[in-house]
Design an enzyme around this catalytic site. Structure first.
Site, PDB file in Angstrom:
ATOM      1  N   CYS A 116     -78.306 -42.074 -32.432  1.00  0.00           N
ATOM      2  CA  CYS A 116     -77.163 -42.321 -31.547  1.00  0.00           C
ATOM      3  C   CYS A 116     -77.538 -43.487 -30.652  1.00  0.00           C
ATOM      4  CB  CYS A 116     -76.849 -41.084 -30.703  1.00  0.00           C
ATOM      5  SG  CYS A 116     -75.453 -41.333 -29.569  1.00  0.00           S
ATOM      6  N   GLU A 132     -71.040 -45.154 -34.680  1.00  0.00           N
ATOM      7  CA  GLU A 132     -72.080 -45.282 -35.685  1.00  0.00           C
ATOM      8  C   GLU A 132     -71.640 -46.364 -36.656  1.00  0.00           C
ATOM      9  OE1 GLU A 132     -75.199 -45.519 -36.595  1.00  0.00           O
ATOM     10  OE2 GLU A 132     -75.395 -43.487 -35.780  1.00  0.00           O
TER      11      GLU A 132
END
Length: 222
Positions: free
Chosen positions: A2, A105
C-alpha cells in the site's frame, strides 16, 4: 503493498464513526493523494481512551540510528511482523488504526501501470491495521507508523499480489485495545480476519505524482 490512499471524510464524520471523545482532530485535512513521508491520521488507545492524531508514514524503529530508514518501511508483512526485530515489539502494544476511505494500486499490463482506486463495498470509512513507534535523537522526536499487508485476496490478485489489511468494523477496537498481547497472538489475530468486499475503477496517471492532490486523482477514466 500500500503506497497511496485517500481520506476525504469530514472531521465530524471521523469523530462520530470511531466514537472519539475529543472535540476535534488537531490539524485535520482531507487528502486525495496521501503518500509515504507525509503525516497520516491514526487512532491509538492510550490506556484510558482512543485518541486520533497524526503520525509520519514510514516507520522509524526506536533503536534506528538514521531516520531515513523510514522511507523503506511504509509497509510491514503481517506474515512475519511478529518475528522481525523492527516490528515484533510493536505487535505487542503499539498497534494503531490508520484511517482511509480508499487506496490506490497500480496494475501492470502490456508494459504499463494502470492506477486504480479501490474502495470497500459496504462502508465509506475504514481503517488499515498499523504499527507505530517513537524515535528520538538529540534534538527531536518523531512518531511514525507502517501499514500491515498480506497476500492479495481473490479480488485484489488481478491487480497486485499484496494488499493492505483492512480491519472489519467490529475488530478495530480489538486491534488497538491497550492490553499487551504477545507478538504471536497479534499475528494470529490478523490471520483470523475475514476479507472485506472491495470494488475498483481506473483513474488517470495524475495520481502518479504525490504532488497532485485534487479531485482529478479520483476521477474515473472514461
Amino acid at each position: 503493498m500500500c503506497g497511496r490512499y485517500t481520506l476525504l471524510a469530514e472531521e465530524v464524520q471521523i469523530l462520530n464513526e470511531y466514537q472519539l471523545e475529543q472535540d476535534r482532530i488537531e490539524s485535520y485535512q482531507s487528502s486525495y493523494n496521501i503518500a509515504p513521508g507525509q503525516q497520516v491520521l491514526a487512532i491509538i488507545h492510550d490506556g484510558r481512551k482512543k485518541r486520533a492524531g497524526y503520525l509520519r508514514w514510514g516507520l522509524i524503529p526506536s533503536w534506528a540510528e538514521d531516520e531515513k530508514i523510514g522511507y523503506k518501511m511504509i509497509n510491514a508483512r503481517s506474515e512475519t511482523a511478529h518475528q522481525k526485530p523492527s516490528f515484533k515489539r510493536l505487535m505487542s502494544r503499539k498497534r494503531c488504526l490508520i484511517i482511509a476511505d480508499s487506496f490506490y494500486e497500480w496494475k501492470k499490463a502490456n508494459g504499463e501501470k494502470q492506477p486504480k482506486r479501490i474502495r470497500t463495498s459496504n462502508r465509506q470509512l475504514f481503517s488499515f491495521a498499523g504499527l507505530w513507534d517513537k524515535w528520538e535523537s538529540q534534538d527531536k522526536e518523531v512518531y511514525t507508523c507502517t501499514i500491515l499487508t498480506k497476500d492479495a485476496d481473490n479480488f485484489m490478485r488481478d491487480i497486485h499480489d499484496r494488499m493492505p489489511i483492512i480491519l472489519p468494523k467490529d475488530k478495530e477496537d480489538l486491534w488497538i485495545k491497550p492490553e499487551k498481547q504477545s507478538p504471536t497472538e497479534a499475528h494470529q489475530f490478523l490471520a483470523s480476519l475475514s476479507t472485506e468486499k472491495l470494488t475498483a475503477y481506473d483513474v488517470g496517471t495524475h495520481v502518479n505524482s504525490a504532488k497532485n492532490n485534487d479531485a482529478v486523482c479520483i476521477e474515473p477514466l472514461l
